[in-house]
Design a protein around this motif. Structure first.
Motif, PDB file in Angstrom:
ATOM      1  N   SER A 288      35.218  44.369  49.818  1.00  0.00           N
ATOM      2  CA  SER A 288      34.328  43.367  49.237  1.00  0.00           C
ATOM      3  C   SER A 288      34.146  43.724  47.766  1.00  0.00           C
ATOM      4  O   SER A 288      33.903  44.884  47.431  1.00  0.00           O
ATOM      5  N   ILE A 289      34.242  42.715  46.904  1.00  0.00           N
ATOM      6  CA  ILE A 289      34.231  42.954  45.457  1.00  0.00           C
ATOM      7  C   ILE A 289      33.209  42.045  44.783  1.00  0.00           C
ATOM      8  O   ILE A 289      33.230  40.816  44.956  1.00  0.00           O
ATOM      9  N   GLY A 290      32.314  42.655  44.027  1.00  0.00           N
ATOM     10  CA  GLY A 290      31.382  41.914  43.190  1.00  0.00           C
ATOM     11  C   GLY A 290      31.811  42.032  41.744  1.00  0.00           C
ATOM     12  O   GLY A 290      32.039  43.135  41.247  1.00  0.00           O
ATOM     13  N   ASP A 309      26.279  44.670  40.911  1.00  0.00           N
ATOM     14  CA  ASP A 309      25.810  45.094  42.226  1.00  0.00           C
ATOM     15  C   ASP A 309      25.325  43.902  43.042  1.00  0.00           C
ATOM     16  O   ASP A 309      25.591  43.810  44.247  1.00  0.00           O
ATOM     17  N   SER A 310      24.618  42.972  42.391  1.00  0.00           N
ATOM     18  CA  SER A 310      24.162  41.759  43.087  1.00  0.00           C
ATOM     19  C   SER A 310      25.351  40.919  43.552  1.00  0.00           C
ATOM     20  O   SER A 310      25.336  40.339  44.641  1.00  0.00           O
ATOM     21  N   ALA A 311      26.403  40.872  42.719  1.00  0.00           N
ATOM     22  CA  ALA A 311      27.603  40.137  43.110  1.00  0.00           C
ATOM     23  C   ALA A 311      28.259  40.767  44.328  1.00  0.00           C
ATOM     24  O   ALA A 311      28.769  40.067  45.217  1.00  0.00           O
ATOM     25  N   LEU A 312      28.247  42.099  44.409  1.00  0.00           N
ATOM     26  CA  LEU A 312      28.808  42.790  45.574  1.00  0.00           C
ATOM     27  C   LEU A 312      28.021  42.455  46.837  1.00  0.00           C
ATOM     28  O   LEU A 312      28.613  42.216  47.905  1.00  0.00           O
ATOM     29  N   VAL A 313      26.706  42.417  46.726  1.00  0.00           N
ATOM     30  CA  VAL A 313      25.872  42.043  47.871  1.00  0.00           C
ATOM     31  C   VAL A 313      26.234  40.646  48.362  1.00  0.00           C
ATOM     32  O   VAL A 313      26.370  40.403  49.569  1.00  0.00           O
ATOM     33  N   ARG A 314      26.457  39.742  47.413  1.00  0.00           N
ATOM     34  CA  ARG A 314      26.812  38.364  47.786  1.00  0.00           C
ATOM     35  C   ARG A 314      28.184  38.323  48.453  1.00  0.00           C
ATOM     36  O   ARG A 314      28.407  37.533  49.391  1.00  0.00           O
ATOM     37  N   ALA A 315      29.119  39.151  47.995  1.00  0.00           N
ATOM     38  CA  ALA A 315      30.442  39.190  48.620  1.00  0.00           C
ATOM     39  C   ALA A 315      30.334  39.622  50.072  1.00  0.00           C
ATOM     40  O   ALA A 315      31.014  39.078  50.959  1.00  0.00           O
ATOM     41  N   LYS A 316      29.475  40.598  50.367  1.00  0.00           N
ATOM     42  CA  LYS A 316      29.275  41.051  51.737  1.00  0.00           C
ATOM     43  C   LYS A 316      28.593  39.978  52.579  1.00  0.00           C
ATOM     44  O   LYS A 316      28.967  39.735  53.726  1.00  0.00           O
ATOM     45  N   GLN A 317      27.584  39.344  52.002  1.00  0.00           N
ATOM     46  CA  GLN A 317      26.839  38.320  52.732  1.00  0.00           C
ATOM     47  C   GLN A 317      27.698  37.104  53.065  1.00  0.00           C
ATOM     48  O   GLN A 317      27.438  36.402  54.042  1.00  0.00           O
ATOM     49  N   ARG A 320      32.598  39.224  53.550  1.00  0.00           N
ATOM     50  CA  ARG A 320      33.422  40.373  53.160  1.00  0.00           C
ATOM     51  C   ARG A 320      34.864  39.947  52.873  1.00  0.00           C
ATOM     52  O   ARG A 320      35.215  38.789  52.988  1.00  0.00           O
ATOM     53  N   ASN A 321      35.694  40.925  52.489  1.00  0.00           N
ATOM     54  CA  ASN A 321      37.100  40.689  52.153  1.00  0.00           C
ATOM     55  C   ASN A 321      37.236  39.523  51.168  1.00  0.00           C
ATOM     56  O   ASN A 321      38.022  38.615  51.378  1.00  0.00           O
ATOM     57  N   ARG A 322      36.478  39.628  50.088  1.00  0.00           N
ATOM     58  CA  ARG A 322      36.530  38.556  49.088  1.00  0.00           C
ATOM     59  C   ARG A 322      36.007  39.091  47.752  1.00  0.00           C
ATOM     60  O   ARG A 322      35.378  40.140  47.668  1.00  0.00           O
ATOM     61  N   VAL A 323      36.335  38.315  46.696  1.00  0.00           N
ATOM     62  CA  VAL A 323      35.798  38.578  45.360  1.00  0.00           C
ATOM     63  C   VAL A 323      34.720  37.560  45.092  1.00  0.00           C
ATOM     64  O   VAL A 323      34.964  36.344  45.187  1.00  0.00           O
ATOM     65  N   PHE A 324      33.526  38.019  44.783  1.00  0.00           N
ATOM     66  CA  PHE A 324      32.435  37.103  44.429  1.00  0.00           C
ATOM     67  C   PHE A 324      32.074  37.325  42.970  1.00  0.00           C
ATOM     68  O   PHE A 324      31.686  38.418  42.582  1.00  0.00           O
ATOM     69  N   TYR A 325      32.209  36.257  42.163  1.00  0.00           N
ATOM     70  CA  TYR A 325      31.859  36.354  40.745  1.00  0.00           C
ATOM     71  C   TYR A 325      30.443  35.835  40.526  1.00  0.00           C
ATOM     72  O   TYR A 325      30.081  34.764  41.005  1.00  0.00           O
TER      73      TYR A 325
END
Length: 327
Positions: A288-290, A309-317, A320-325
């Motif tokens: 998971s990538i923020g 770090d907030s972007a990483l939390v969103r990727a998990k939520q 997972r297995n994604r990039v969230f910008y």
């Protein structure tokens, strides 16, 4: 005197390569080097002191006191004289010393009349810089003064070596947390000074705990090493990866705006997903990538880190297995 036999005074290409190996040029101020300068000025009761590194075309100050400039041209470099001699260089009275005209750095210090400098020598014999003091009055330097300056030069080199060791995560070969934070702070400073863009990605390995529980921690270590290796194969030459701790990593994409950074990080995600882990069959490794880009309105680097770090939390939520910008 024995050491002089091993100095490599004529190999300029090798000297520059040795300097670049330490990745210290243009880095932010560091307390360890600032403390050395303070102590040096106190010991010698000198109004000016500097730790200098000699690059291809400039003398850059890692730490200094009494000098306003961050660097001077190599053509006006006192450090050049010290490096070429391989010995302590003393100018006791500039008005009576023929070498004064060749040491152009004096021009940057009003009424500078005395100088004492020693080379900073790598373990393999390259003089990458110098440490020095300057005074506004003529001054006689004793043999003890020369030896003290050599001791300070050895202290600086030891600190540079320790800095390099502390910057590396021994398990994965990525930067350590300290080393990565230092690189990110340098990028932040470059953005504030020259508007150089950078993007930051925080990464979690999604299934590392399951791999550890199922196959053992040694296989989990294989997964960590393999992930860093896979990421490194698709990163750009200017990107750096660091291990923040456990299964947490970060990637600094220097010079990358948001769109380009997203393309790179999706390549990283796919490369890790396609990686086979030695000793592990049946549990895919994903990340998971923020991701966020550095903005001018960020007054402190901590703000930039918090957004990533907030972007990483969103990727998990979001599965997972994604990039969230996150802008």
């Amino acid at each position: 005197m024995m050491l002089s036999r091993f100095l490599r005074l004529q190999d300029e290409e090798g000297r520059i390569a040795a300097l670049q190996r330490y990745e210290i040029l243009d880095t932010a101020p560091e307390e360890e080097f600032e403390s050395i300068i303070s102590l040096l000025m106190s010991v010698f009761k000198a109004p000016v002191a500097a730790i200098s590194l000699l690059d291809v075309d400039r003398q850059w100050f890692k730490a200094s006191g009494g000098i306003g400039a961050a660097e001077v041209p190599r053509s006006a470099s006192a450090c050049e004289q010290v490096i070429r001699s391989g010995q302590v260089v003393a100018v006791e009275d500039a008005r009576r010393d023929e070498r004064f005209s060749a040491i152009g750095s004096f021009a940057a210090i009003e009424r500078c009349q005395s100088y004492l400098g020693a080379p900073i020598t790598t373990p393999d014999g390259y003089n990458i810089g110098s440490i020095c003091i300057m005074g506004v009055e003529p001054r006689r330097f004793s043999s003890a003064d020369h030896e003290v300056m050599r001791s300070f030069a050895r202290l600086v080199m030891s600190q540079i070596e320790l800095r390099l060791v502390a910057s590396c995560d021994l398990l994965t070969g990525a930067l350590s947390r300290k080393g990565f934070e230092r690189a990110a702070l340098d990028a932040f400073a470059a953005h504030r000074k020259d508007e150089v863009p950078s993007s930051l990605a925080f990464i979690d390995l999604d299934n590392l705990q399951r791999i550890n529980d199922t196959y053992g921690r040694h296989v989990g270590d294989n997964a960590l090493r393999a992930s860093v290796f896979a990421a490194a194969q698709v990163l750009r030459r200017t990107d750096v990866i660091g291990r923040l701790g456990g299964d947490e990593f970060a990637i600094l994409l220097r010079g990358a705006e948001a769109r380009d950074a997203h393309v790179v990080m999706d390549r990283v995600r796919l490369a890790i997903e396609a990686t086979a882990i030695h000793g592990c069959s049946g549990t895919p490794l994903t990340v998971s990538i923020g991701l966020t880009a550095l903005k001018a309105e960020y007054a402190r680097p901590e703000t930039w880190f918090a957004v990533a770090d907030s972007a990483l939390v969103r990727a998990k939520q979001n599965g997972r297995n994604r990039v969230f910008y996150l802008a």
